[in-house]
Scaffold this active site. Sequence first.
Site, mmCIF file in Angstrom:
data_model
loop_
_atom_site.group_PDB
_atom_site.id
_atom_site.type_symbol
_atom_site.label_atom_id
_atom_site.label_comp_id
_atom_site.label_asym_id
_atom_site.label_seq_id
_atom_site.Cartn_x
_atom_site.Cartn_y
_atom_site.Cartn_z
ATOM 1 N N ASP A 37 0.745 -1.115 0.114
ATOM 2 C CA ASP A 37 0.136 0.176 -0.088
ATOM 3 C C ASP A 37 0.951 1.059 -0.055
ATOM 4 O OD1 ASP A 37 -2.317 1.419 0.001
ATOM 5 O OD2 ASP A 37 -2.702 1.112 1.949
ATOM 6 N N HIS A 54 2.676 3.264 -8.973
ATOM 7 C CA HIS A 54 2.318 1.904 -9.187
ATOM 8 C C HIS A 54 3.586 1.405 -9.925
ATOM 9 C CE1 HIS A 54 -1.469 2.178 -7.664
ATOM 10 N NE2 HIS A 54 -2.089 2.603 -8.556
ATOM 11 N N LEU A 148 10.449 -21.104 -4.083
ATOM 12 C CA LEU A 148 9.189 -20.170 -3.536
ATOM 13 C C LEU A 148 7.948 -20.172 -4.293
ATOM 14 C CD1 LEU A 148 8.764 -17.552 -1.778
ATOM 15 C CD2 LEU A 148 9.384 -16.183 -3.610
HETATM 16 C C1 IPE Z 1 -5.654 -2.814 -0.371
HETATM 17 O O1 IPE Z 1 -5.149 -1.546 -0.432
HETATM 18 C C2 IPE Z 1 -5.583 -3.304 -1.573
HETATM 19 C C3 IPE Z 1 -4.371 -3.810 -2.042
HETATM 20 C C4 IPE Z 1 -3.129 -3.454 -1.881
HETATM 21 C C5 IPE Z 1 -4.167 -4.526 -3.392
HETATM 22 P P1 IPE Z 1 -6.293 -0.474 -0.562
HETATM 23 O O2 IPE Z 1 -5.422 0.877 -0.851
HETATM 24 O O3 IPE Z 1 -7.124 -0.634 -1.928
HETATM 25 O O4 IPE Z 1 -6.941 -0.304 0.723
HETATM 26 P P2 IPE Z 1 -7.911 0.622 1.572
HETATM 27 O O5 IPE Z 1 -8.895 1.144 0.690
HETATM 28 O O6 IPE Z 1 -6.918 1.560 2.063
HETATM 29 O O7 IPE Z 1 -8.460 0.039 2.475
HETATM 30 C C1 IPE Z 2 -1.490 0.129 -3.240
HETATM 31 O O1 IPE Z 2 -1.275 1.585 -3.239
HETATM 32 C C2 IPE Z 2 -1.433 -0.369 -4.682
HETATM 33 C C3 IPE Z 2 -2.945 -0.880 -4.999
HETATM 34 C C4 IPE Z 2 -3.993 -0.905 -4.257
HETATM 35 C C5 IPE Z 2 -3.280 -1.369 -6.125
HETATM 36 P P1 IPE Z 2 -2.459 2.515 -3.487
HETATM 37 O O2 IPE Z 2 -2.828 2.954 -4.724
HETATM 38 O O3 IPE Z 2 -3.581 2.289 -2.770
HETATM 39 O O4 IPE Z 2 -1.873 3.898 -2.752
HETATM 40 P P2 IPE Z 2 -2.359 4.963 -1.711
HETATM 41 O O5 IPE Z 2 -2.954 4.075 -0.670
HETATM 42 O O6 IPE Z 2 -3.435 5.541 -2.290
HETATM 43 O O7 IPE Z 2 -1.367 5.802 -1.256
HETATM 44 MG MG MG Z 3 -4.007 2.182 -0.665
#
Ligand code: IPE
Ligand code: IPE
Ligand code: MG
Length: 261
Positions: A37, A54, A148
């Site tokens: 995240d 990303h 793995l």
């Molecule tokens: C969780 O992250 C999903 C992934 C890492 C793929 P999100 O950014 O979607 O989660 P929330 O919305 O903060 O709970």
């Molecule tokens: C995690 O990073 C990647 C996915 C959920 C695909 P985010 O895109 O959720 O990044 P934040 O949480 O908005 O910083």
């Molecule tokens: Mg996120």
Amino acid sequence: MSLDQLLAWTPPGSPDETMARQVNFEQLPAHIAIIMDGNGRWAAQRHLPRVEGHRAGIDSVRDVVETSARLGIGVLTLYAFSVENWKRPWTEVNTLMTLLKRYLRLELATLHENNIRFRVIGRQDELAPDVRDELDVGIRQTANNTGLLFNIALNYGGRAEIVDAAKRLIAAGVNPDDLDERRFGEFLYTAGQPDPDLLIRTSGEMRVSNFLLWQIAYAEIWVTETLWPDFRRRHLLEAVLAYQKRDRRYGGIKPSPVVVG
Ligand code: IPE
Ligand code: IPE
Ligand code: MG
């Protein structure tokens, strides 16, 4: 794999080396699951579009997969796209899928050479055909590898997984009298895999966001403020070292020390 494998790839005298030497290889987590995240926040801090976060996160994936393989971790599961992530703008979803395809195309040979078995968990039938084709190639090519086990959670939801398991066990005609937790686990996407011992979440959020709800029943949770694109080998080692200091009781009590004399 071993300390030597890890050190061969670690700059001598670096903090990574110090941490690598502290790892107890007899007590590694059998399964590490990571909620990757913070990509959007990483990009925002740099005044870049979210998708750049990303893109940058791919380097972290590479580093973590390689470190896990060298450490000798049995299973690594990375949460790449949740069933809820379809709520995001179409352009962001599209970039995520394109990045995934590119990652696989570029990394498949390396994964294969390193004896890594690639798997996908989630509702694959709802993914676009071009994404599914790319995933299928990766799964097929690495199916007989014995190192793995690398799961990507894609279009994954913990509740969806439990519902899918329930549907499959009904379709299989399982007698309710024969149903217990072990049998139920055989219908989950992770059938045959050990449950995660260590659950890592980057970027400081204190929630599980519908990830591996069944399997994390007794996982040790480690949350870091580090944003996913900044996450590297040393952060993984830090998490493993913290995990090795935990006192896992599974609802029991800590055995009291034997008093002599
Ligand atoms: C969780 O992250 C999903 C992934 C890492 C793929 P999100 O950014 O979607 O989660 P929330 O919305 O903060 O709970
Ligand atoms: C995690 O990073 C990647 C996915 C959920 C695909 P985010 O895109 O959720 O990044 P934040 O949480 O908005 O910083
Ligand atoms: Mg996120």
